[in-house]
Design an enzyme around this catalytic site. Structure first.
Site, mmCIF file in Angstrom:
data_model
loop_
_atom_site.group_PDB
_atom_site.id
_atom_site.type_symbol
_atom_site.label_atom_id
_atom_site.label_comp_id
_atom_site.label_asym_id
_atom_site.label_seq_id
_atom_site.Cartn_x
_atom_site.Cartn_y
_atom_site.Cartn_z
ATOM 1 N N GLY A 1 0.801 -1.212 0.000
ATOM 2 C CA GLY A 1 0.000 0.000 0.000
ATOM 3 C C GLY A 1 0.834 1.262 0.000
ATOM 4 O O GLY A 1 1.715 1.436 0.828
ATOM 5 N N GLY B 1 -0.379 4.479 0.331
ATOM 6 C CA GLY B 1 -1.157 5.615 0.811
ATOM 7 C C GLY B 1 -0.320 6.414 1.795
ATOM 8 O O GLY B 1 0.911 6.328 1.801
ATOM 9 N N PHE B 2 -0.976 7.186 2.651
ATOM 10 C CA PHE B 2 -0.255 7.986 3.630
ATOM 11 C C PHE B 2 0.650 7.121 4.512
ATOM 12 O O PHE B 2 1.820 7.433 4.730
ATOM 13 C CB PHE B 2 -1.241 8.732 4.542
ATOM 14 C CG PHE B 2 -1.788 9.977 3.929
ATOM 15 C CD1 PHE B 2 -0.958 11.036 3.622
ATOM 16 C CD2 PHE B 2 -3.133 10.095 3.663
ATOM 17 C CE1 PHE B 2 -1.458 12.200 3.067
ATOM 18 C CE2 PHE B 2 -3.645 11.260 3.105
ATOM 19 C CZ PHE B 2 -2.822 12.305 2.803
ATOM 20 N N VAL C 1 -2.648 -7.358 -4.291
ATOM 21 C CA VAL C 1 -2.314 -8.414 -3.342
ATOM 22 C C VAL C 1 -3.492 -9.385 -3.263
ATOM 23 O O VAL C 1 -4.625 -8.974 -2.993
ATOM 24 C CB VAL C 1 -2.009 -7.813 -1.965
ATOM 25 C CG1 VAL C 1 -1.810 -8.926 -0.935
ATOM 26 C CG2 VAL C 1 -0.771 -6.942 -2.042
ATOM 27 N N GLU D 1 -17.500 18.701 3.331
ATOM 28 C CA GLU D 1 -16.645 19.416 2.386
ATOM 29 C C GLU D 1 -17.217 19.344 0.975
ATOM 30 O O GLU D 1 -17.231 20.327 0.240
ATOM 31 C CB GLU D 1 -15.223 18.820 2.424
ATOM 32 C CG GLU D 1 -14.552 19.096 3.775
ATOM 33 C CD GLU D 1 -13.127 18.575 3.867
ATOM 34 O OE1 GLU D 1 -12.855 17.471 3.372
ATOM 35 O OE2 GLU D 1 -12.292 19.285 4.451
ATOM 36 N N ASP E 1 -5.461 2.902 7.709
ATOM 37 C CA ASP E 1 -6.900 2.692 7.873
ATOM 38 C C ASP E 1 -7.291 1.234 8.054
ATOM 39 O O ASP E 1 -8.406 0.939 8.486
ATOM 40 C CB ASP E 1 -7.655 3.245 6.654
ATOM 41 C CG ASP E 1 -7.759 4.762 6.677
ATOM 42 O OD1 ASP E 1 -7.316 5.361 7.666
ATOM 43 O OD2 ASP E 1 -8.273 5.330 5.711
ATOM 44 N N ALA F 1 -5.794 10.722 8.144
ATOM 45 C CA ALA F 1 -4.460 10.809 7.561
ATOM 46 C C ALA F 1 -3.357 10.947 8.621
ATOM 47 O O ALA F 1 -2.324 10.273 8.520
ATOM 48 C CB ALA F 1 -4.409 11.976 6.572
#
Lengths: 408, 408
Positions: free
Chosen positions: B3, B5-6, B71, B161, B291, B307
């Site tokens: 992964g 991501g962040f 994966v 948002e 996450d 995040a």
């Protein structure tokens, strides 16, 4: 007004300030800056930098109505344009429907080759080339099958620009990212039917283009004709086969199918024959401009299908509509040749300017950069392209290498 | 490392400078800056501004290998990660596979609602909303059917948002482009099951968010539960039906299906239970972060899927791998809460900071802008986002309104 390309936008801009109602029909909601499409395809620019929303351009022109739709036909007698789902009547019409890729009915081209004429095509080519590199990184045996080989068919400006930039992408940018494949084994091959690259340019420019491609290790095959394209290679008329996963098709364009559909007189190549004032013979209220039209210069030669011709014919048609409204006779179109340019890569470009001035190398490259920045629509696009060019120039770490696809 | 991501990027960045070999696997070739995805969906930012090519980030780190793939499983006993087409062995593993949208098995959500968790989803939502406006411009009767109505399910940060920015897009930007429809008839509706927006924020922030949405004429329904979603509307549990062509699904996320697949102990909600040092119980060489993991604070409460948690857990896991390599005992993870923010629209944002400092309105909005610019990856993305924000701010003529689709 049919078509929001160079010709169509120029015409609408000219009409937007006058007390006339304009309906602009296009199948996309954006205008594409086609001269930079190859940079989207070669991961140098984001798609957003070369496209501009049509509604944003005419947001403050209340007399301009934008309609998203595909033109299915034109009833010249009834003065109506038929769209998928509706029709629009007109007093005067400008047809600027542009051109599309010509596969010359060569087997496999429409199924396996990558054209480079629309924004979606440019993104598709970029994502395909990057996926080929990813596939080869996972399975280096694919390199022998041509996964890192790109064959470009056509040695005109688009072919030369794409070839030179792809070679830089491979050797300067992608060479730093992969661990399992030797990116030096990547190949870029240009296949040109004739004996020259950039056949419409002056001899010095043609030589410089060939030398510049040569410096970038691009292989150029002259006098070669493509017999068939498959997902795994190209077969030439000579019988020779080239293994490649990517065939870019820049061999030529043909007018939008609307040109055939209208059953009007067509010039060789299929473009619609127009009067000297760009109106349709016998239909003084209809003008045909841009790549779909066949305007001629004073010597009777067909003008090339280039952005400057499109822009000038678009403005001219709009002005003749205004003259006719005012009861004035229309004027014949005169093309003002401001020159042609092509860029091969960093510090390598050619420019054939009027007065026999020919620029080559770094100066032509800077002139090319500046001119394209000026002609881009909108401050935002200019700023974005400038930032990306500056970044790409200093870092060789080109950003727009995204494979987004549609895997939502 | 699974992964990019962040959490994954932070971990790899920490490891890249050490003498260890890292293999980073992701199904995309880019990292997505998810906090700004809603701005791609609302035509404020180009997709290129919020995505960064993974290979470009690690181009100069020879010990980092990037592999594009999905994966399919992890063999914890054999220490192997299985991919579609191959497998990778490991000495230490960090699982940071993230989360995906949770449809809570409500009928019609997976077929008709628009999630907002990946870049492709953000583009799809943008193109859909713009097409709804184009359809209504051609056929204004569609307005009565809800073509200009967007229903957002979920009153968390993403829902708030998106709602606020869509309302600004409709009333300030799109209102200038269309001639046949009255864009004031557009509606943005937020459906929240509970009694509060931004339930995890402080009361003053919640009130400000509600007021800011109210100023933008966003309708908020509390205590409403969605029973079914179709292509033409939403049915609530109360039986009420809302006609809309666009349902945005921000009701919640669930861990990547890999969490179920691995048959490990899961916390409520499905996240993988981890030791205080973020390792897997009984597998000290495997860490689970971001996450997909269920880290807890000192009071034993699950940390939110945000995040900052992802970034801090990613770095922590990388550091524990290095400590274990050096024969040192691992440390427990301590979350440093630097606060949470959400923006509702221009000059309207909330920020819950440590020490009970709460910011609202213009100052929170500027803090939000600045912080997101800082956390964006790469100078180029920052410059691009800054240019687009400045342009959007001054002109209200947002550029990235392209419907490119795949009509190559």
């Amino acid at each position: 007004m049919i078509g929001a390309g160079f010709a169509g936008l120029r015409a609408v801009r000219r009409l937007a300030t006058e007390p006339v109602d304009v309906v602009l029909v296009d199948r996309h909601n954006y205008n594409t800056f086609q001269p930079l499409l190859y940079q989207v395809a070669t991961a140098g620019l984001d798609e957003g930098g070369v496209a501009h929303t049509i509604r944003a351009i005419f947001a403050d022109d209340a007399n301009v109505e934008v309609e998203l739709g595909t033109v299915t036909g034109v009833d010249l007698a009834a003065r109506k344009v038929h769209l998928n789902g509706g029709s629009v009547g007109y007093d005067a019409l400008i047809i600027a429907a542009g051109a599309t890729t010509n596969d010359f009915a060569i087997p496999g081209v429409s199924d396996h080759a990558f054209p480079l004429y629309t924004l979606a095509e440019a993104i598709r080519l970029r994502e395909h080339v990057l996926c080929c590199f990813e596939d080869a990184e996972r399975d280096p045996a694919l390199v022998d099958e041509g996964a890192l080989t790109v064959v470009i068919v056509g040695g005109g400006p688009t072919g030369v620009e794409t070839a030179g930039t792809l070679a830089e992408l491979f050797t300067k940018v992608l060479s730093r990212g992969y661990r399992n494949i030797d990116v030096r084994r990547s190949r870029v091959v240009v296949i040109e039917m004739g004996t020259e690259l950039l056949a419409s340019f002056r001899p010095a420019s043609r030589r410089h283009a060939l030398e510049s491609l040569d410096e970038r290790d691009v292989e150029v095959r002259f006098g070669a004709r493509v017999a068939e394209v498959s997902a795994r290679g190209v077969r030439l008329a000579s019988g020779e086969e080239l293994a490649t996963h990517t065939v870019v098709w820049t061999a030529g364009v043909r007018p939008n199918p609307l040109a055939d559909h209208l059953e009007l007189e067509q010039a060789p190549g299929g473009r619609i024959v127009v009067e000297p004032d760009l109106s349709l013979p016998g239909r003084p209220e209809v003008f045909v401009v841009g790549d779909i039209a066949a305007p001629r210069d004073r010597a009777g030669r067909l003008l090339p299908q280039l952005a400057p011709v499109a822009m000038q014919t678009g403005t001219h048609a709009a002005e003749q509509i205004l003259r006719a409204r005012d009861g004035k006779p229309t004027k014949a179109f005169r093309y003002r040749n401001k020159g042609t340019m092509a860029t091969i890569g960093r510090h390598a470009a050619v420019a054939d300017l009027p007065l026999r001035i020919t620029l080559r190398g770094t100066i032509a490259w800077f002139a090319w950069l500046l001119l394209h920045l000026i002609y881009l629509i909108g401050f935002e696009n200019r700023a974005q392209v400038l930032v990306q060019w500056a970044w790409n120039y200093w870092t060789w770490n080109w950003g727009p290498r995204l494979v987004i696809g549609r895997d939502a």
